[in-house]
Write a protein that holds these residues in place. Structure first.
Motif, mmCIF file in Angstrom:
data_model
loop_
_atom_site.group_PDB
_atom_site.id
_atom_site.type_symbol
_atom_site.label_atom_id
_atom_site.label_comp_id
_atom_site.label_asym_id
_atom_site.label_seq_id
_atom_site.Cartn_x
_atom_site.Cartn_y
_atom_site.Cartn_z
ATOM 1 N N THR A 3 0.781 -1.241 0.108
ATOM 2 C CA THR A 3 0.031 0.007 -0.038
ATOM 3 C C THR A 3 0.811 1.335 0.021
ATOM 4 N N GLY A 4 0.135 2.486 -0.267
ATOM 5 C CA GLY A 4 0.999 3.534 -0.211
ATOM 6 C C GLY A 4 1.313 4.186 -1.769
ATOM 7 N N PHE A 5 1.995 5.301 -1.308
ATOM 8 C CA PHE A 5 2.446 5.745 -2.763
ATOM 9 C C PHE A 5 3.393 5.226 -3.518
ATOM 10 N N ASP A 6 3.034 4.894 -4.881
ATOM 11 C CA ASP A 6 3.747 3.978 -5.409
ATOM 12 C C ASP A 6 5.028 4.608 -6.535
ATOM 13 N N SER A 7 6.034 4.911 -5.950
ATOM 14 C CA SER A 7 7.113 5.680 -6.897
ATOM 15 C C SER A 7 8.200 4.607 -7.142
ATOM 16 N N THR A 8 7.725 3.430 -7.344
ATOM 17 C CA THR A 8 8.792 2.391 -7.796
ATOM 18 C C THR A 8 9.448 3.015 -9.069
ATOM 19 N N SER A 9 8.901 3.305 -10.031
ATOM 20 C CA SER A 9 9.370 3.535 -11.386
ATOM 21 C C SER A 9 10.148 4.822 -11.248
ATOM 22 N N LEU A 10 10.012 6.020 -10.554
ATOM 23 C CA LEU A 10 10.659 6.997 -10.464
ATOM 24 C C LEU A 10 11.983 6.613 -9.526
ATOM 25 N N TRP A 11 11.925 5.526 -8.468
ATOM 26 C CA TRP A 11 13.205 5.205 -7.850
ATOM 27 C C TRP A 11 13.882 4.326 -8.504
ATOM 28 N N ALA A 12 13.349 3.737 -9.720
ATOM 29 C CA ALA A 12 14.194 2.935 -10.591
ATOM 30 C C ALA A 12 14.895 3.843 -11.269
ATOM 31 N N ALA A 13 14.333 4.756 -11.990
ATOM 32 C CA ALA A 13 15.046 5.822 -12.807
ATOM 33 C C ALA A 13 16.166 6.434 -12.116
ATOM 34 N N VAL A 14 16.004 6.784 -10.713
ATOM 35 C CA VAL A 14 16.792 7.530 -9.991
ATOM 36 C C VAL A 14 18.154 6.550 -9.456
ATOM 37 N N THR A 15 18.026 5.466 -9.498
ATOM 38 C CA THR A 15 18.801 4.574 -9.071
ATOM 39 C C THR A 15 19.591 3.892 -10.256
ATOM 40 N N SER A 16 19.050 4.133 -11.415
ATOM 41 C CA SER A 16 19.700 3.429 -12.629
ATOM 42 C C SER A 16 20.823 4.327 -13.110
ATOM 43 N N SER A 17 20.906 5.404 -13.668
ATOM 44 C CA SER A 17 21.984 6.274 -14.261
ATOM 45 C C SER A 17 21.466 7.714 -14.364
ATOM 46 N N LYS A 18 22.573 8.623 -14.591
ATOM 47 C CA LYS A 18 22.221 9.948 -14.711
ATOM 48 C C LYS A 18 21.153 10.399 -15.805
ATOM 49 N N ALA A 19 21.302 9.484 -16.935
ATOM 50 C CA ALA A 19 20.255 9.508 -18.144
ATOM 51 C C ALA A 19 19.106 9.055 -17.763
ATOM 52 N N ALA A 20 18.962 8.061 -17.040
ATOM 53 C CA ALA A 20 17.679 7.532 -16.885
ATOM 54 C C ALA A 20 16.502 8.566 -16.207
ATOM 55 N N LEU A 21 16.751 9.534 -15.386
ATOM 56 C CA LEU A 21 15.764 10.391 -15.018
ATOM 57 C C LEU A 21 15.319 11.251 -16.043
ATOM 58 N N PRO A 22 16.090 12.005 -16.939
ATOM 59 C CA PRO A 22 15.350 12.815 -17.913
ATOM 60 C C PRO A 22 14.579 11.746 -18.790
ATOM 61 N N VAL A 23 14.996 10.646 -18.997
ATOM 62 C CA VAL A 23 14.219 9.754 -19.924
ATOM 63 C C VAL A 23 12.891 9.551 -19.299
ATOM 64 N N TYR A 24 12.792 9.056 -18.082
ATOM 65 C CA TYR A 24 11.707 9.121 -17.154
ATOM 66 C C TYR A 24 10.611 10.299 -17.304
ATOM 67 N N LEU A 25 11.319 11.389 -17.049
ATOM 68 C CA LEU A 25 10.454 12.591 -17.267
ATOM 69 C C LEU A 25 9.707 12.925 -18.665
ATOM 70 N N LEU A 26 10.591 12.323 -19.696
ATOM 71 C CA LEU A 26 10.133 12.594 -21.037
ATOM 72 C C LEU A 26 8.934 11.463 -21.187
ATOM 73 N N ALA A 27 9.080 10.239 -20.652
ATOM 74 C CA ALA A 27 8.000 9.124 -20.711
ATOM 75 C C ALA A 27 6.821 9.571 -19.918
ATOM 76 N N CYS A 28 6.753 10.659 -18.996
ATOM 77 C CA CYS A 28 5.881 11.011 -18.308
ATOM 78 C C CYS A 28 5.086 11.981 -19.121
ATOM 79 N N MET A 29 5.930 12.881 -19.760
ATOM 80 C CA MET A 29 5.410 13.904 -20.550
ATOM 81 C C MET A 29 4.595 13.305 -21.696
#
Length: 161
Positions: free
Chosen positions: A117-143
């Motif tokens: 239960t709770g706030f699911d930030s699994t995909s965000l945490w996966a991007a944050v702990t993957s690489s420096k380029a993964a977070l901008p790609v995650y944000l692009l996917a969100c957009m």
């Protein structure tokens, strides 16, 4: 005749050694997608607020593998934008902590499914702990997911990749 046999044996030995080296090299299979990076300082509270199950999934599960591979694919292409990413991490934690406070008042922490239960930030945490380029790609996917329908956003991802 003896020299012919010696050369033949030498060739057979070299061929065998080459095959053994090839087989040994094929057995070295390093999956770079399982490498975990340290999350930026701004995002650390978000990871601390996650349930153990979701955090483990984000750091070693299929979402982490996908984020790591996308990060590697777009490495060097994404612009360096430390300030917006820092603000995003801080804001994501603010939103998750508000949602988590509301959920805790409505659910029992001793419930059998409380780890899910709770706030699911699994995909965000996966991007944050993957690489420096993964977070901008995650944000692009969100957009893309926000701007277009599911099928259109998926088609755009196929074209981008």
């Amino acid at each position: 005749m003896a020299d012919g046999l010696s050369v033949g044996k030498l060739q057979a030995a070299l061929a065998s050694a080459t095959n053994e080296v090839t087989v040994a090299a094929a057995n070295i299979n390093f999956d770079f997608a399982l490498v975990k990076c340290e999350a930026p300082r701004e995002c650390q509270p978000l990871g601390d607020a996650m349930t153990q199950y979701r955090k483990a999934e984000a750091e070693g599960g299929s979402q982490h593998v996908t984020a790591r591979r996308l990060g590697a694919l777009f490495e060097g292409i994404c612009p360096n934008t430390p300030k917006p990413l820092s603000v995003f991490g801080t804001r994501a934690f603010e939103i998750s902590s508000k949602a988590e406070a509301e959920i805790k008042t409505k659910t029992n922490t001793n419930w059998i499914f409380s780890g899910y239960t709770g706030f699911d930030s699994t995909s965000l945490w996966a991007a944050v702990t993957s690489s420096k380029a993964a977070l901008p790609v995650y944000l692009l996917a969100c957009m893309l997911a926000r701007a277009w329908s599911d099928s259109d956003a998926t088609s755009l991802w196929v074209e981008i990749v």
